[in-house]
Scaffold this motif. Sequence first.
Motif, PDB file in Angstrom:
ATOM      1  N   VAL A 417       3.441   0.478   7.648  1.00 58.29           N
ATOM      2  CA  VAL A 417       3.578   1.242   6.399  1.00 58.29           C
ATOM      3  C   VAL A 417       3.787   0.290   5.231  1.00 58.29           C
ATOM      4  O   VAL A 417       3.164   0.428   4.167  1.00 58.29           O
ATOM      5  CB  VAL A 417       4.796   2.186   6.467  1.00 58.29           C
ATOM      6  CG1 VAL A 417       4.823   3.074   5.243  1.00 58.29           C
ATOM      7  CG2 VAL A 417       4.749   3.015   7.721  1.00 58.29           C
ATOM      8  N   GLN A 418       4.667  -0.699   5.438  1.00 61.18           N
ATOM      9  CA  GLN A 418       4.950  -1.641   4.354  1.00 61.18           C
ATOM     10  C   GLN A 418       3.690  -2.380   3.947  1.00 61.18           C
ATOM     11  O   GLN A 418       3.433  -2.600   2.763  1.00 61.18           O
ATOM     12  CB  GLN A 418       6.026  -2.660   4.791  1.00 61.18           C
ATOM     13  CG  GLN A 418       7.398  -2.063   5.033  1.00 61.18           C
ATOM     14  CD  GLN A 418       7.581  -1.574   6.478  1.00 61.18           C
ATOM     15  OE1 GLN A 418       6.603  -1.302   7.182  1.00 61.18           O
ATOM     16  NE2 GLN A 418       8.828  -1.455   6.915  1.00 61.18           N
ATOM     17  N   GLY A 419       2.899  -2.765   4.945  1.00 61.97           N
ATOM     18  CA  GLY A 419       1.649  -3.465   4.659  1.00 61.97           C
ATOM     19  C   GLY A 419       0.715  -2.603   3.834  1.00 61.97           C
ATOM     20  O   GLY A 419       0.108  -3.073   2.862  1.00 61.97           O
ATOM     21  N   ALA A 420       0.611  -1.317   4.222  1.00 60.46           N
ATOM     22  CA  ALA A 420      -0.264  -0.400   3.499  1.00 60.46           C
ATOM     23  C   ALA A 420       0.187  -0.262   2.048  1.00 60.46           C
ATOM     24  O   ALA A 420      -0.622  -0.362   1.114  1.00 60.46           O
ATOM     25  CB  ALA A 420      -0.284   0.964   4.185  1.00 60.46           C
ATOM     26  N   PHE A 421       1.505  -0.066   1.858  1.00 56.27           N
ATOM     27  CA  PHE A 421       2.064   0.039   0.509  1.00 56.27           C
ATOM     28  C   PHE A 421       1.736  -1.199  -0.320  1.00 56.27           C
ATOM     29  O   PHE A 421       1.212  -1.110  -1.427  1.00 56.27           O
ATOM     30  CB  PHE A 421       3.606   0.151   0.590  1.00 56.27           C
ATOM     31  CG  PHE A 421       4.107   1.554   0.454  1.00 56.27           C
ATOM     32  CD1 PHE A 421       4.139   2.166  -0.785  1.00 56.27           C
ATOM     33  CD2 PHE A 421       4.532   2.268   1.572  1.00 56.27           C
ATOM     34  CE1 PHE A 421       4.600   3.463  -0.913  1.00 56.27           C
ATOM     35  CE2 PHE A 421       4.990   3.563   1.457  1.00 56.27           C
ATOM     36  CZ  PHE A 421       5.019   4.164   0.209  1.00 56.27           C
ATOM     37  N   ALA A 422       2.067  -2.382   0.254  1.00 61.10           N
ATOM     38  CA  ALA A 422       1.916  -3.636  -0.486  1.00 61.10           C
ATOM     39  C   ALA A 422       0.458  -3.845  -0.890  1.00 61.10           C
ATOM     40  O   ALA A 422       0.161  -4.164  -2.048  1.00 61.10           O
ATOM     41  CB  ALA A 422       2.408  -4.804   0.364  1.00 61.10           C
ATOM     42  N   GLY A 423      -0.462  -3.633   0.068  1.00 63.68           N
ATOM     43  CA  GLY A 423      -1.881  -3.849  -0.220  1.00 63.68           C
ATOM     44  C   GLY A 423      -2.364  -2.967  -1.351  1.00 63.68           C
ATOM     45  O   GLY A 423      -3.021  -3.424  -2.290  1.00 63.68           O
ATOM     46  N   MET A 424      -2.018  -1.664  -1.262  1.00 58.39           N
ATOM     47  CA  MET A 424      -2.486  -0.729  -2.290  1.00 58.39           C
ATOM     48  C   MET A 424      -1.930  -1.091  -3.661  1.00 58.39           C
ATOM     49  O   MET A 424      -2.650  -1.111  -4.657  1.00 58.39           O
ATOM     50  CB  MET A 424      -2.037   0.699  -1.965  1.00 58.39           C
ATOM     51  CG  MET A 424      -2.871   1.365  -0.897  1.00 58.39           C
ATOM     52  SD  MET A 424      -2.235   3.024  -0.582  1.00 58.39           S
ATOM     53  CE  MET A 424      -2.899   3.275   1.065  1.00 58.39           C
ATOM     54  N   ILE A 425      -0.629  -1.374  -3.708  1.00 58.24           N
ATOM     55  CA  ILE A 425      -0.013  -1.621  -5.017  1.00 58.24           C
ATOM     56  C   ILE A 425      -0.560  -2.905  -5.646  1.00 58.24           C
ATOM     57  O   ILE A 425      -0.959  -2.922  -6.816  1.00 58.24           O
ATOM     58  CB  ILE A 425       1.527  -1.662  -4.885  1.00 58.24           C
ATOM     59  CG1 ILE A 425       2.024  -0.240  -4.599  1.00 58.24           C
ATOM     60  CG2 ILE A 425       2.178  -2.189  -6.161  1.00 58.24           C
ATOM     61  CD1 ILE A 425       3.475  -0.125  -4.260  1.00 58.24           C
ATOM     62  N   VAL A 426      -0.654  -3.979  -4.842  1.00 55.72           N
ATOM     63  CA  VAL A 426      -1.220  -5.222  -5.373  1.00 55.72           C
ATOM     64  C   VAL A 426      -2.660  -4.986  -5.847  1.00 55.72           C
ATOM     65  O   VAL A 426      -3.056  -5.408  -6.939  1.00 55.72           O
ATOM     66  CB  VAL A 426      -1.180  -6.339  -4.302  1.00 55.72           C
ATOM     67  CG1 VAL A 426      -2.008  -7.534  -4.748  1.00 55.72           C
ATOM     68  CG2 VAL A 426       0.258  -6.747  -4.025  1.00 55.72           C
ATOM     69  N   GLY A 427      -3.428  -4.263  -5.031  1.00 53.30           N
ATOM     70  CA  GLY A 427      -4.825  -3.982  -5.399  1.00 53.30           C
ATOM     71  C   GLY A 427      -4.922  -3.233  -6.721  1.00 53.30           C
ATOM     72  O   GLY A 427      -5.682  -3.612  -7.612  1.00 53.30           O
ATOM     73  N   ILE A 428      -4.121  -2.178  -6.853  1.00 61.49           N
ATOM     74  CA  ILE A 428      -4.166  -1.358  -8.075  1.00 61.49           C
ATOM     75  C   ILE A 428      -3.785  -2.190  -9.294  1.00 61.49           C
ATOM     76  O   ILE A 428      -4.464  -2.153 -10.328  1.00 61.49           O
ATOM     77  CB  ILE A 428      -3.183  -0.159  -7.948  1.00 61.49           C
ATOM     78  CG1 ILE A 428      -3.610   0.776  -6.833  1.00 61.49           C
ATOM     79  CG2 ILE A 428      -3.047   0.575  -9.283  1.00 61.49           C
ATOM     80  CD1 ILE A 428      -4.843   1.551  -7.094  1.00 61.49           C
ATOM     81  N   LEU A 429      -2.701  -2.978  -9.160  1.00 58.43           N
ATOM     82  CA  LEU A 429      -2.263  -3.797 -10.296  1.00 58.43           C
ATOM     83  C   LEU A 429      -3.361  -4.764 -10.719  1.00 58.43           C
ATOM     84  O   LEU A 429      -3.625  -4.955 -11.910  1.00 58.43           O
ATOM     85  CB  LEU A 429      -0.980  -4.562  -9.940  1.00 58.43           C
ATOM     86  CG  LEU A 429       0.268  -3.684  -9.797  1.00 58.43           C
ATOM     87  CD1 LEU A 429       1.483  -4.524  -9.412  1.00 58.43           C
ATOM     88  CD2 LEU A 429       0.536  -2.898 -11.081  1.00 58.43           C
TER      89      LEU A 429
END
Lengths: 494, 62
Positions: A417-429
């Motif tokens: 879950v943490q990986g999914a969160f981190a990837g999405m947020i970094v990608g969006i930013l």
Amino acid sequence: MNSALLVILFFLVLCIWLGLQARKGKDMSLEQWAVGGRGFGGVLVFFLIAGEMFTTYTFLGASGGAYRSGIPPALYAFNCFYFVIAYWLLPPIWKYAKANNVISQSDFYDKKYNSPALGVLVAIISVVSIIPYLIMQLKGLGIIVAETSYGTISPSMAIVVGVIAITIYVTASGMHGVAWTAIIKDIMILAVVVFMGIYFPLHYYGGMQPMFESINAAKEGFLIFPKEGLSISWFVSATIMTALAFYMFPHMLAGVFSAKSPKSLRWNAGIMPIYQVIIVFSLFIGFSAVLQVPNLQGADTDLALFKMAKMSFDPWFVGVIGASGAMAALIPSSLVLTAIATILSKNIYKVWKPNTSDDQLARLSRVLVPVIALVVLYFTFNGGNSIFTLYLMAYSFMAQLFPALFFSLWKKNPVTVQGAFAGMIVGILMVVYSTISGTTLATLFPSFPQVIKDLDVGLAVLLVNVAVTLSVSVITRKPGVKGEEKNEWTDLAN
Amino acid sequence: MKKLAFVTSIIPALGSLVVINRVEPYVLGMPFVLFWAICWVCLTSLFLIITNKIDPANREEE
């Protein structure tokens, strides 16, 4: 009142009537309303998913792109990756959704990762991406109706009436209404676009080849890819990026969930390319305008099709074109509206108030439709340039949801879950930063070869997203505990 | 069979990314670069229908 207007009105009423008819004999539970009770056969699913290729883009964007920049946007209109991805990805997604009662795209992430918070994040990203998409469709609608009614209807008037129409039948019939109106929309667009795509080259140039030969003589390099800018390398990377994002859109997955069986999804993947070929006729229309209405500038280039139509046909037929164009905007919008309402009630409201029953959610989703419609209308008239910036980011945003979904379909999901969160947020930013600051690979690495400089920046961001997702997952995975107990039975190759 | 099905589906995806960047010869009235792209869209259909036929997943489920 002119004949064009009468024709447009007739089709508007027909759509509302069909949309309302569609609910007959169905009790509108949440599953019925949001994903058609997962009961749509191959043909309905085909029109829902394939119909997404025939939006205002087919009318304004594809012909306008060919008119403006020639071959690069013309070839970009075709995307073979869509179908190959659809063939392998959609059946396992469908199976998981069916087995776990998933009714929205955010639901899928919520259940796969056993994390309502991830569902909320995905829901927010999706709504932020999809509302601008909806607004652009409506603005397209305004232009189409204003043009084809010879100015008797203002764009704002057209948008308000159109939104009221879809709000009525979406609230009443949900996905059922969308599917039935999608059929008539596609038939109309097909007929109109194919006819004009053949007629214009014949009538104005005496044939297809003479048309392209005269364009080639008048504008050198217009019919090939340039060496830089919209080059081949741009084409390849943008094609891949778009295809990865395409099915992440919540309304696309809602269409997928409405299917009766994975077989119909595979069958669809095989038939859809033939359907996509029809866009070539829209390109012919754009190319035919190049030498006939040569002086369109800026946003007006998207009107190439209507300029051609109005100087060639009687008002009643311009009305038919207007009606098909209006449906091209409205039917996809109604699908989007259904998906947004579902996400907001199921993945945001229910997380906030977990005791809500499915019946209450069904009612809430339907009440939300007019509310969302009002919000969208507000932004359509008051949004300004920021909406357009958001719209440009929509595909890159949705692509950021791809890694977490893709890896979750593996037998052993390597992503936490943490990986999914981190990837999405970094990608969006990164997408936000690069869009607002105008950063591209060319500005970052001016000394790199042109092949790399022209790559789509969204694809580069996606690679960073994958790297972040996987490395955070490695760090956060607790030894001995695997994140995929629930889905051992799924398998990408299944 | 699964692997073969995968290969037949990946051919058009890769093929469609090969751009033949030239205007001539015209085929069916279209510049070659456009004709070539359309060709691959049609071939995608063909290849995916073949994939459908040989993919064992289609026989397992009803």
